[in-house]
Design an enzyme around this catalytic site. Structure first.
Site, PDB file in Angstrom:
ATOM      1  N   ASP A   4      -5.498  -6.907   5.961  1.00 15.19           N
ATOM      2  CA  ASP A   4      -6.645  -6.213   4.994  1.00 15.19           C
ATOM      3  C   ASP A   4      -7.720  -7.689   4.303  1.00 15.19           C
ATOM      4  OD1 ASP A   4      -8.270  -4.246   4.143  1.00 15.19           O
ATOM      5  OD2 ASP A   4      -7.277  -3.914   2.633  1.00 15.19           O
TER       6      ASP A   4
ATOM      7  N   TYR B 280       0.798  -1.621  -0.028  1.00 13.91           N
ATOM      8  CA  TYR B 280      -0.335  -0.215   0.168  1.00 13.91           C
ATOM      9  C   TYR B 280       0.891   1.204  -0.031  1.00 13.91           C
ATOM     10  CZ  TYR B 280      -4.007  -2.658   0.779  1.00 13.91           C
ATOM     11  OH  TYR B 280      -5.151  -3.874   1.116  1.00 13.91           O
TER      12      TYR B 280
ATOM     13  N   ASP C 236     -11.481  -9.062   6.863  1.00 17.74           N
ATOM     14  CA  ASP C 236     -12.564  -8.485   6.374  1.00 17.74           C
ATOM     15  C   ASP C 236     -13.354 -10.291   6.147  1.00 17.74           C
ATOM     16  OD1 ASP C 236     -12.177  -6.577   6.254  1.00 17.74           O
ATOM     17  OD2 ASP C 236     -13.396  -5.856   4.113  1.00 17.74           O
TER      18      ASP C 236
ATOM     19  N   ASP D 229      -2.927 -18.086   1.041  1.00 12.56           N
ATOM     20  CA  ASP D 229      -4.685 -18.613   0.033  1.00 12.56           C
ATOM     21  C   ASP D 229      -5.024 -20.188   1.274  1.00 12.56           C
ATOM     22  OD1 ASP D 229      -1.616 -20.121  -0.050  1.00 12.56           O
ATOM     23  OD2 ASP D 229      -2.356 -20.697  -2.413  1.00 12.56           O
TER      24      ASP D 229
ATOM     25  N   LYS E   8       3.228 -15.670   1.632  1.00 15.12           N
ATOM     26  CA  LYS E   8       3.424 -16.035   0.286  1.00 15.12           C
ATOM     27  C   LYS E   8       4.947 -16.617   0.300  1.00 15.12           C
ATOM     28  CE  LYS E   8       0.579 -17.835  -2.999  1.00 15.12           C
ATOM     29  NZ  LYS E   8       0.464 -19.182  -3.186  1.00 15.12           N
TER      30      LYS E   8
END
Ligand code: NAD
Length: 360
Positions: free
Chosen positions: A248, A141, A252, A224, A192
């Site tokens: 993030d 970000y 959620d 994943d 990852k």
């Protein structure tokens, strides 16, 4: 000396949910003699309308001077067409990075009364209590270079960069381990590392930090798989620590396990536990102005503020008990409503929490 709390309601449902959280904050302020002084300012679209920027320098100065910041939410379609550099969300990213709020704590706790509101079977989620520790001021970000460029063949290409330095990884890993230490002593680091170099370093540094926390059981999981495990068997997790982008998305996802994103508070802390507290959800333009938004995530953010920035677990516990009592009464905003409940609006929900606090 009194403690300064800066209130930034923001946009959309922000002012509606903040009004309820402030009622609760003012009550505990007097009930527990907290000596808080509240001040108000603008952020996001509201600040763009007033000052032309999503976070005015004077607002940032007030945030720096405050002992804690309580924020509603920013953004909305009205400002979506603006240049990316001055969109409402930029104000949020700027205040987080300027205040060096690198540690974002997002608890996903299922109130037993809401087991029916979860999208998963009650037996999969009952008793769920996960803490997601998300790195908040680094990663993709903020990474440079970034942009949209035109290639030699005339085609446009969007690109971003995902950098993480050792010190950034080390400090967020430490927060993860410290949090795990006072909970069930299990930390899952999500990355990852099978594909990305930044994740390989992440894993190496987390392993190094782990040597200082032999009492915490560390595991690693690819993002994943973590996304899958969160809906398959979420109770296997205690604390999860991960980067900005993965955190993030996973937080959620975890929110839906608890019934609604309208229930999830968050804390963003600097190295000295100064913090900004906000619900995990956005400004919900689809329901803004209707008086139906769930204020509980913002009210529970007040509770996190009392716990983490002011070490007042007595007042924090009282708020959480009051929320639980209101849920016991069957009161529900639309997002957590199930057959047999009493449907209430934003204000009624806030009033019910205030009333419950008064009877504890
Ligand atoms: P959102 O979280 O605002 O809404 C997603 C869905 O959840 C919507 O259907 C909404 O009605 C519902 N919802 C959210 N909060 C609720 C609440 N308290 N009670 C009941 N229902 C609730 O996400 P979005 O729609 O993707 O984004 C809307 C705007 O918010 C965008 O401008 C986005 O950039 C911004 N945003 C801001 C933040 C923030 O301020 N921290 C976070 C995410 C999104």
């Amino acid at each position: 000396m009194s403690k300064q709390i800066l209130i930034l309601p923001g946009d959309g449902i922000g002012p509606e949910i903040m009004a309820e959280a402030v009622k609760v904050l003012e009550l505990v302020n007097s009930q527990f003699a907290l000596d808080f002084e509240l001040s108000y300012d603008l952020i996001g679209g509201a600040a763009i309308d007033q000052h032309g920027v999503p976070l005015a320098d004077a607002t940032l100065a007030c945030a720096r001077a405050a002992d804690a910041v309580l924020l509603g939410a920013v953004g909305g379609p009205k400002w979506d067409a603006l240049d990316r550099a001055i969109r409402p969300e930029k104000g949020l990213l700027k205040i987080r990075s300027e205040l060096k709020l690198f540690a974002n704590l997002r608890p996903a706790i299922l109130y037993p009364q809401l087991a029916e509101a979860s999208s998963l079977k009650p037996e999969v989620v009952s008793g769920l209590d996960i803490l997601i520790v998300r790195e908040l001021t680094g990663g993709i970000y903020f990474g440079a270079p970034r942009g949209i460029r035109t290639l030699e063949n005339g085609e446009r290409q969007g690109y971003n960069t995902l950098p993480y330095s050792e010190s950034e990884i080390r400090r967020i890993a430490r927060v993860g381990f410290e949090m795990a230490r006072v909970r069930a002593r299990k930390l899952c680091s999500v990355d990852k590392a099978n594909v990305m170099e930044s994740s390989q370093l992440w894993r190496e540094v987390v392993e190094e930090v782990a040597k200082d926390y032999p009492d915490v059981e560390l595991s690693h999981m690819y993002v994943d798989n973590a996304a899958m495990q969160l809906v398959r068997a979420p109770k296997q997790f205690d604390v999860m620590v991960t980067d900005n982008l993965f955190g993030d998305i996973l937080s959620d996802e975890a929110s839906m396990l608890t019934g609604s994103i309208g229930m999830l508070p968050s804390a963003s802390l600097d190295a000295h536990n100064k913090g900004m507290y906000e619900p995990c959800h956005g400004s919900a333009p689809d329901i803004a102005g209707q008086g139906i938004a769930n204020p509980l995530a913002t009210i529970l953010s007040v509770s996190m503020m009392l716990r983490y920035s002011f070490q007042r677990s007595d007042a924090a516990d009282a708020i959480e008990q009051a929320v639980s009592r209101v849920l016991d009464q069957g009161l529900r905003t639309g997002d957590i409503f199930c057959a047999g409940n009493v449907r209430v609006g934003t204000q009624e929900m806030g009033d019910a929490v205030v009333a419950a606090l008064g009877t504890l």
